[in-house]
Structure formats: C-alpha cells, structure tokens
Enzyme design. Sequence first.
Site, PDB file in Angstrom:
ATOM      1  N   LYS B 100       0.888  -1.168   0.000  1.00  7.68           N
ATOM      2  CA  LYS B 100       0.000   0.000   0.000  1.00  7.68           C
ATOM      3  C   LYS B 100       0.920   1.209   0.000  1.00  7.68           C
ATOM      4  O   LYS B 100       1.625   1.472   0.976  1.00  7.68           O
ATOM      5  CB  LYS B 100      -0.903  -0.006   1.227  1.00  7.68           C
ATOM      6  CG  LYS B 100      -1.806   1.199   1.247  1.00  7.68           C
ATOM      7  CD  LYS B 100      -2.851   1.116   2.335  1.00  7.68           C
ATOM      8  CE  LYS B 100      -3.724   2.349   2.257  1.00  7.68           C
ATOM      9  NZ  LYS B 100      -3.664   3.152   3.473  1.00  7.68           N
ATOM     10  N   GLY B 161      -8.110   9.830   9.702  1.00  5.99           N
ATOM     11  CA  GLY B 161      -8.382  10.016  11.125  1.00  5.99           C
ATOM     12  C   GLY B 161      -9.432  11.070  11.439  1.00  5.99           C
ATOM     13  O   GLY B 161      -9.696  11.346  12.594  1.00  5.99           O
ATOM     14  N   ALA B 187      -9.668   5.948   4.150  1.00  9.66           N
ATOM     15  CA  ALA B 187      -9.446   7.106   5.020  1.00  9.66           C
ATOM     16  C   ALA B 187     -10.649   8.022   5.167  1.00  9.66           C
ATOM     17  O   ALA B 187     -11.294   8.403   4.190  1.00  9.66           O
ATOM     18  CB  ALA B 187      -8.257   7.931   4.544  1.00  9.66           C
ATOM     19  N   GLY B 188     -10.921   8.363   6.389  1.00 12.52           N
ATOM     20  CA  GLY B 188     -11.932   9.373   6.685  1.00 12.52           C
ATOM     21  C   GLY B 188     -13.329   8.818   6.931  1.00 12.52           C
ATOM     22  O   GLY B 188     -14.227   9.551   7.331  1.00 12.52           O
ATOM     23  N   ASN B 209      -9.742   2.236   9.502  1.00 13.22           N
ATOM     24  CA  ASN B 209      -8.840   2.024  10.642  1.00 13.22           C
ATOM     25  C   ASN B 209      -9.290   2.838  11.848  1.00 13.22           C
ATOM     26  O   ASN B 209      -9.866   2.312  12.791  1.00 13.22           O
ATOM     27  CB  ASN B 209      -7.399   2.367  10.240  1.00 13.22           C
ATOM     28  CG  ASN B 209      -6.397   2.051  11.350  1.00 13.22           C
ATOM     29  OD1 ASN B 209      -6.750   1.724  12.476  1.00 13.22           O
ATOM     30  ND2 ASN B 209      -5.139   2.142  11.046  1.00 13.22           N
ATOM     31  N   THR B 210      -9.081   4.162  11.787  1.00 12.81           N
ATOM     32  CA  THR B 210      -9.308   4.984  12.978  1.00 12.81           C
ATOM     33  C   THR B 210     -10.688   4.787  13.605  1.00 12.81           C
ATOM     34  O   THR B 210     -10.804   4.625  14.815  1.00 12.81           O
ATOM     35  CB  THR B 210      -9.106   6.473  12.633  1.00 12.81           C
ATOM     36  OG1 THR B 210      -7.807   6.627  12.088  1.00 12.81           O
ATOM     37  CG2 THR B 210      -9.229   7.344  13.867  1.00 12.81           C
TER      38      THR B 210
END
Lengths: 370, 258
Positions: B100, B161, B187-188, B209-210
């Site tokens: 990645k 995040g 992301a996001g 993830n976050t």
Amino acid sequence: MNSFLEELEKHDIKALAGSASAFSTANVKAALSSSHVGLREFLCLLSPAASDMLETLAQRARSITLSRFGRVIQLYSPLYLSNYCLNNCLYCGFRKDNPMERKILPPDAIVKEARFLFDQGFRSILLVAGDDPETCGLEYLREAISSIHEFLPSVSLEIGPQSQENYIELRKAGAEGVVIYQETYNRELYKRLHPEGKKRDYAWRLETPERVALAGFHRVGIGALLGLGNPMEEAVALFLHTSFMLKRHWKTRLTISFPRMRQASGSIKPLNPVDDRAFARIICAFRIAFPDVGIVLSTREEPRLRDGAVRLGVTHLSAGSRTEPGGYLDPDQRKEQFHVEDGRSPAEVVEMLVSNGYDPVWKDWEAVLV
Amino acid sequence: MNNNDPLIIAGKEFKSRLMMGTGKFPSHETMAAALEASGCEIVTVALRRVDLTAPGKDILDFIDRKKYHLLPNTSGARTAEEAVRLARLARAAGLSEWIKLEVIPDPRFLLPDPVGTLEAAKILVDEGFVVLPYINADPVLALKLADIGTVTVMPLAAPIGTNRGLITKGNLEIIIEQARVPVVVDAGLGAPSHAAEAMEMGAAATLVNTAIAVAEDPVEMARAFKLGVEAGRKGRLSGLGSVRFEAEASSPLTGFLR
Ligand code: SF4
C-alpha cells in the site's frame, strides 16, 4: 523567508498574556466550541476564567487526543553522552561552574548503554549531551549516531544548536529528529540566565528548529522550560512558535514539550514555579489548539502526574531514565543533570499504560527512512 | 454475502470488501479481535511499526498470516524514494510484494503527494511489486496510476483520522465511473453508514482504521463496519432506485406529443 525571530518580534507577548485576564467563562465556552483555535481562543483557554473549567478543558483535550492518536503512547529513552558543557545556564546541573565530575562516553560505552536500552524494549533513543564542541563535536556525534542506528531505528538528538551544514551531516549519520527547547522566550530573562558561552545568543537558539527543518530532519521538538519566565508568556510564545513551524516547515513533524524545571545541585530555584493545575491547563490548551502535534513528557514529573497527563493529551513518554552519562550501566547520581521524579522501570510504566487501556509503542520508525 | 461476488485484486479473490488498518488500537489483542469481527481478509500494517527483532511482542505476531493477506504500507515516507526503500525492505524481509503505497509529505493532515506517489508507483511496478496507491480523490491521477499498472486506486474520503465521511464524494463518483481497477475508498470513513454509502456508490471495497480503533468498543465497531459494507454492496447490486425530483405520472411538458 522571514524567520520566527522576526515573527515573534511583531508581537507584544507580555500584553497578549496580560489580555487573557479580561476573558469571561462565556468566552472560554465560545473558544471551546470554535472550529479553529487561533491565538484569541488559545488565550481564552489559558485565562483565569478557564482555570475554573479545568475539567471541561480536560474532557475536550482527551477526546481530541483519543480521536487523533487513539489509545497509544510512544516510548523513548534518553541516553546521556556527556556532561561537559561550556555554558553556564543558571538552572542546570551541567553548567560549567558547577564543580561536578565530568564524563564523556567513549564509543564502546555508547553502544553498551544503547544495547541495554534496546534489551529493555526501546527502539527510540534521544542522545543528550552538554554543549562542548571541543569534546563532543561533529565527528564524535556522527560516530555515536551511526554506531547505534545499526540496531535502533529512531535516534534523535538533544545537543547544543548546530549549523545547518552540521545538521545535514548528523541526519546523514542516521538521526531522525532534533529536540531543542528555547528554555525561555523572554529575551531579557534569557540574557540573565545565560551569562556565558555560545548559549548567550538568543537568536541562534531561537532559529535552530528552522535550521533543523531545512536540514531535512523528519522531526523537531520545541518547547520552553517552565519555571523560568512567566508561564503565560512562555505559553503564548510557544503557541506562536508552534504555529510558525507548522505553517512554514510543514514537512517536519513537530512535537512540543514543557518540562518543569527541577532544582539540580548547583542550580538556582525555579523563578516562577508552575503548579500541577496550571501545568495540566497548559497541556490541555496546547492539545486543543494543535490536535495533531505530539506532546512529550519526561521522567522529570512524578508518577501520579505522568499517569494523569497521559489521559489529557501527552503522546510520548520516556521511562526508566538516567540523566548522567553512563547512568544505565554505571549509575552515579553525582553526575546527573537533574534528578528524575518517576523512578519506575520501563516495564512498570508499560504495566501502568496497559492497565489504563493504552498500547505502549516502542517502535514507530524505520531505519531506512533516514 | 453473495458468494458469487468476489473482490478480485491482481488475480486474487477475496470474499470480504472491508480492509482494515492496524494503527491506534489500545492493544494488539483488541486489534486481533477487531480483525476477526470485521471479517476482513486484507490487513494493512505500517512497516515502521513492524519490529522483526521483537518476536512474540510485535504487531505481526497478532495477525494470522494464513487467514489474512498482509498489505504492508509505507506510511512515514515523505518522498517517492523513501517509499521505495520501505517497499524493498518489506520484500526483503519476506513480508509481501503487495504494497500500500503512501507518500505523505505533510505529517499533519496526512494528505498524499500526487507527484511522489506516481513516481514511486512507476518504480515499484517496474520492480514487480503489486501496488495499491493511497491518493487524494483525483480522477486524473487515478487514471494515470491505472495506466502504469497499479492494481487498485485507494482514494481518500476525507483526511486520515478525521471520521468526516465522504467529503470528496463528487470526485469519488468520477473515479468510480472511470475505473478500470478496483476503487478502494480509504481514510476518513467515520461510521458504518459512510462505508455503506461508499459501497452503494460503487466502490469495490473500503479500508477502515481509525473509526474502529478509537471506538469505545472496537470489536463491535468492526462488526458494524462489516455489516455497513455488506449492506452497501448488496444495495448497489440490487439496483438502487434513482432519486426522483418530480413525479413522473403526469407529463406537463411532453403531454402534447403523440
Ligand atoms: S542547559 Fe545545556 S547548555 Fe546549559 S549548562 Fe546545561 S547542558 Fe549546558
């Protein structure tokens, strides 16, 4: 490109810090709900009105920290190379006129100390040395860095300010970051506290983080030594410094720290002591103003405070530190820079973090990145 | 989930369309439980977090390589050159040829560098890596990357995040419309509903993830994202009705036509 010195001179720090007393609780609430925390909002968070709202500030700081960093604390350890110093900073045990036994680690001892830290789990090491280019010059530092970078991915430096050319050499030797605190942003006080040596040069020190960034370091740590100047003024100046670095040197990861001065043998007492509540408020205000900036807390602080500060916004902790050269394998308190307040071993600090639901991170860097 | 609807990346089939990141978890154990609950098969790990010298304690020891396809990422790299070095390290250590690719010069908002990403992708594809680049939601960049041979594109929904959801929606729609490789929205994504929406729009997969790692209960949140992704995908495949602004029964403008 103008420097931070020019930027700082545009502001009347004393007046700004003083203006905070005019804010009301309503102003603080507005600052807390504002989407952008600028200088005005920051002043609100540090105002006397905010001191009654410390728990509210703490809640906000905590929720920002959790959402940006998660329940993660990075661990690092200082490794003192030398207590020789040509400066005479009145607040420091290493100062030239303090009749202390001096020691500089030979290359093989550096590796042995570093191995000891490696075996305890550390993968991030901060090399610390007094400021004496005669004994601890560029060659010595380069060798120190490259000898331990072979097995320690993250090596950073807390040494006397260097030229940009020197910083480039140190980075090439394998250093990833540089920590350089201004001690006090108050020029007059700075002069009084630094009666001798190269450290007298306020501007040279103030512009060091910029040289570090221009030299291509991945990370720079800035901060003020609390206990010297008026803490409000120091916080305001550090706010401006942080904002400047984030805008101007946007590729360099920034960490901030506000070590509280401890009286060392042969040093003066704190001039403006900062109590725990004021200290906590400063941590919270910086976290709220700069959600993504790492906040570092060393073993200068006692366990109770460190354990609590982790929940407010601190992201980097040292553990099991010794502050004298050679102190891990051959401890000798008479050679310390200051006495650590948190004497727990790294394993005990890890245990505390885990029992509070935090992941202690030893390694967050890869050697091939430098 | 429809078993005849595999996600295919570089010729490899995956049942799950949720990929997971491994940062910010309160413990390795919680992370492992969240991976399990998410049903994910592709797991990304920051190479800078991997410590091959600490067996038994390292993050990799908590990721069952028989069960999960490891996708090392180059986070921490500011330039193409640094990203390439990290990728080579991953391969040399026997971790994976899949990378990645993250080239992020700005440590604050963590937005990817389009120029550096394209440069690094070229080098890595030439060296035989399987490259999954993390990009801003830039349709032209997505096309250029697919042209040079990356196996997916991974545009962001919002900065890493931030949990802000699909703030790049307009551009994501164009990327998906033009895509020749799977589009993984990365992301996001802050809530399962965001993931569902990305899948309804036609994303091939999402990476989270976050939002999972910092949730009050990361394991349940992982399960929730699994359901969100599955719901969105099913919705997409079942033919969503289009949004109507006007009733169509009467035809005031065209009624005169025979
Ligand atoms: S603060 Fe630094 S420069 Fe000043 S005396 Fe101590 S070691 Fe030397």
